[in-house]
Design a protein around this motif. Structure first.
Motif, PDB file in Angstrom:
ATOM      1  N   GLY A 154      61.012 140.890  74.701  1.00 17.18           N
ATOM      2  CA  GLY A 154      62.244 140.614  74.706  1.00 17.18           C
ATOM      3  C   GLY A 154      62.226 139.143  74.185  1.00 17.18           C
ATOM      4  N   GLY A 155      63.371 139.074  73.393  1.00 18.95           N
ATOM      5  CA  GLY A 155      63.515 137.720  72.965  1.00 18.95           C
ATOM      6  C   GLY A 155      64.427 137.021  73.935  1.00 18.95           C
ATOM      7  N   LYS A 156      64.903 135.852  73.569  1.00 19.12           N
ATOM      8  CA  LYS A 156      65.740 134.989  74.503  1.00 19.12           C
ATOM      9  C   LYS A 156      67.144 135.659  74.697  1.00 19.12           C
ATOM     10  CE  LYS A 156      66.599 130.310  75.651  1.00 19.12           C
ATOM     11  NZ  LYS A 156      65.755 129.217  75.798  1.00 19.12           N
ATOM     12  N   LYS A 161      70.117 141.356  79.040  1.00 16.70           N
ATOM     13  CA  LYS A 161      69.854 142.490  79.646  1.00 16.70           C
ATOM     14  C   LYS A 161      69.300 142.385  81.198  1.00 16.70           C
ATOM     15  CE  LYS A 161      69.366 145.392  75.571  1.00 16.70           C
ATOM     16  NZ  LYS A 161      68.495 145.150  74.429  1.00 16.70           N
ATOM     17  N   VAL A 162      68.908 141.078  81.209  1.00 18.61           N
ATOM     18  CA  VAL A 162      68.429 140.638  82.566  1.00 18.61           C
ATOM     19  C   VAL A 162      69.208 139.749  83.191  1.00 18.61           C
ATOM     20  CG1 VAL A 162      66.200 139.784  83.677  1.00 18.61           C
ATOM     21  CG2 VAL A 162      66.129 141.358  81.833  1.00 18.61           C
ATOM     22  N   ASP A 188      67.859 139.030  74.233  1.00 20.41           N
ATOM     23  CA  ASP A 188      67.688 140.245  75.071  1.00 20.41           C
ATOM     24  C   ASP A 188      67.758 139.862  76.707  1.00 20.41           C
ATOM     25  OD1 ASP A 188      67.453 141.742  72.727  1.00 20.41           O
ATOM     26  OD2 ASP A 188      65.397 141.019  72.448  1.00 20.41           O
ATOM     27  N   THR A 189      66.833 138.830  76.775  1.00 20.90           N
ATOM     28  CA  THR A 189      66.559 138.279  78.308  1.00 20.90           C
ATOM     29  C   THR A 189      68.151 138.299  78.922  1.00 20.90           C
ATOM     30  OG1 THR A 189      64.295 137.727  77.506  1.00 20.90           O
ATOM     31  CG2 THR A 189      65.158 136.896  79.656  1.00 20.90           C
TER      32      THR A 189
END
Lengths: 280, 252
Positions: A176-178, A184-185, A180-181
């Motif tokens: 995951g990229g920054k 999504k997280v 995405d992180t």
């Protein structure tokens, strides 16, 4: 012989003192709400909720104020939430806890403690006069947005900081990229905390008088666009009571305001609960 | 078979710094295809840092490195970082499941990389869970929260989650440190099975675990690679006396 309290007794005493403190707090709270409701419930009627305001509030209902309040608050939250959450994400994820972050956090803390009338004056000078927005829903909500942003930044910042570093490591190690992180997280995990900040913000905005009386005005007409002036419930209550127009209508207005706030909080907590169940 | 072809990862003169603190010193080693390379050594030996260098995870700690790392002969800095981290998976010491269901945990990484059809996704998830010896235990509860699994199951979920990405190398950072002997045995069995397909780097504090599973073993001490050789040799007659001391527990 000295007098000693046994450990068991001291436990019981501590328990009683803490219980008393809680009871006192809750009694005060319920007394205020109960007192307003006792005086205001009699005023509630379909007419009061759905009619225009007549004779400066002595007659008729409060529909324009209900609509104005919802408009101003919702718009303020819509403006403030992305800005506040975005700033918090930037502070936590993109600054390394350095000087910049401390300065901004300190600034936000200071802003959160500034009396609302100062925000009202600022909004009046900047939005109403300088930007020529006039007394309007837009000016009012912009001012409220500025006022609640610090709260949203600080609560979101704490919520985002509380997301375990290991979640981020997992996301990165799965490719995951920054962004995405973060999307999504980090944000889903910290959403309950962020929502708490937003609810606090709504609470401050919806009951605010000083900041909106200078910026949204006190017109009793039915608002038609964001450029209409409006009189929010809190301002309406203030004017009714201060000018001695009608104490009955004032309590009726206060009752409606409290019910709206309770309703908003209830819905927000339900939403949060639903989300948590789905997500965890 | 020539050795060059068998080489999966090569590390040349790798140094890694956290601020002023150098945690890897001039490390050079090779990892061969489809082997289990055990990495042992006391605390602060730089074992975890080595793993974090290989998939460039050290970057989120703001560490710096110098030296060359190649994956299949290609410099890892020439590989897009998302690809690199997909190809070189990392399993952490403490199993960390993301909030959400078992299925969501499994699909998180996959969905990041490409659009994927539901049926294909289901198949990949099932295959990966089977490969990690977890399928039988979770097939009926894929949509339950992953945090309801036991510690050993969570660690196997983490392994399955990495397998689903179709990696080439799987790095494990003390994967059994918090697990009971039965869970440990299950994970070791899984690893030995998967060795046919994947290359493993296994960091472990449990020297016996390295002796049981690793083909070759590297011994690290204070950021330096002391010795790397066939596991048998390391455990029976190592070249360096410090290796011997560590393995026999005569150490610090």
């Amino acid at each position: 012989m000295t007098f000693r309290i046994g450990p068991r007794t001291s436990q019981i005493i501590a328990y009683i003192i803490l219980l008393l403190m809680t009871i006192i707090t809750i009694i005060v709270l319920f007394f205020i709400i109960g007192y307003v409701f006792k005086n205001g419930f009699a005023q509630l009627s379909l007419e009061f909720l759905t009619d225009r305001t007549r004779e400066m509030g002595k007659e008729g209902g409060i529909l324009p104020s209900i609509i104005g309040t919802l408009f101003v608050t919702v718009l303020a939250v819509i403006i403030a939430t992305p800005l506040g959450v975005g700033s918090a994400v930037y502070l936590v994820e993109y600054t390394r806890g350095g000087l910049l972050r401390r300065i901004i956090s300190f600034g936000a803390d200071c802003l959160a403690g500034v009396p609302s009338i100062i925000f009202g004056l600022f909004g009046f000078i900047f939005f109403v006069i300088q930007l020529k927005l006039g007394w309007s829903i837009l000016s009012g909500s912009l001012t409220l947005a500025v006022m609640i942003i610090p709260t949203i930044i600080r609560t979101s910042e704490e919520a985002i900081k509380a997301v375990p570093l290991s979640y981020r490591e997992i996301s990165y190690s799965l490719g995951g990229g920054k962004l995405d992180t973060i999307w999504k997280v980090v944000l889903p995990t910290s959403l309950p905390g962020i929502l708490t900040g937003v609810i606090l913000g709504i609470g401050r905005a919806i009951g605010e008088t000083a900041a909106v009386i200078f910026t949204a005005g006190s017109s009793l007409g039915m608002p038609t666009s964001v450029f209409s002036s409006t009189r929010t419930l809190a301002v309406h209550f203030y004017i009714l009571a201060r000018e001695g127009i009608s104490m009955e209508k004032a309590y009726g207005t206060a009752t409606v305001l409290i019910i709206i706030i309770l309703f908003v909080n209830f819905v927000a907590y339900r939403l949060m609960h639903r989300f948590m169940e789905r997500y965890y | 078979m020539n050795r060059q072809k068998m080489m999966k990862i090569s590390v040349e003169q790798l140094n890694l710094f956290y601020g002023q603190n150098q945690v890897l010193k001039n490390v050079s080693l090779e990892v061969y295809e489809k082997e289990i390379l055990g990495v042992i050594g006391p605390a602060n030996a730089g074992k975890s840092s080595l793993l974090r260098a290989l998939n460039r995870l050290y970057e989120i700690d703001y560490a710096r490195i110098s030296g060359k790392i190649r994956l299949d002969g290609e410099d890892i800095f020439d590989i897009p970082i998302n690809d690199l981290r997909r190809r070189v998976g990392l399993i952490f010491a403490t199993p960390v499941v993301l909030p959400g269901t078992i299925f969501k945990n499994m699909s998180y990484g996959l969905k990041l990389h490409r659009k994927i059809k539901k049926q294909e996704l289901n198949d990949i998830v099932a295959d990966a869970l089977k490969a990690a010896n977890l399928w039988e235990e979770v097939k009926d509860r894929l949509y339950e929260s992953a945090s309801t699994l036991s510690g050993g199951q969570q660690q196997r979920l983490c392994i399955a989650r990495t397998l689903a990405m179709n990696p080439e190398v799987i790095m494990m950072d003390e994967p059994c440190s918090g697990l009971d002997p039965i869970s440990t045995a299950k994970i070791e069995a899984t690893m030995l099975e998967l060795k046919k397909t994947y290359t493993f780097i296994l960091v472990t504090n449990n020297t016996k675990q390295a002796a049981r599973t690793a083909d070759r073993t590297a011994f690290f001490l204070a950021g330096e690679l002391i010795e790397i050789n066939k596991t048998e040799k390391i455990f029976t007659k190592p070249d360096d006396p410090r290796t011997d001391d560590y393995i026999r527990g005569r150490f610090g």
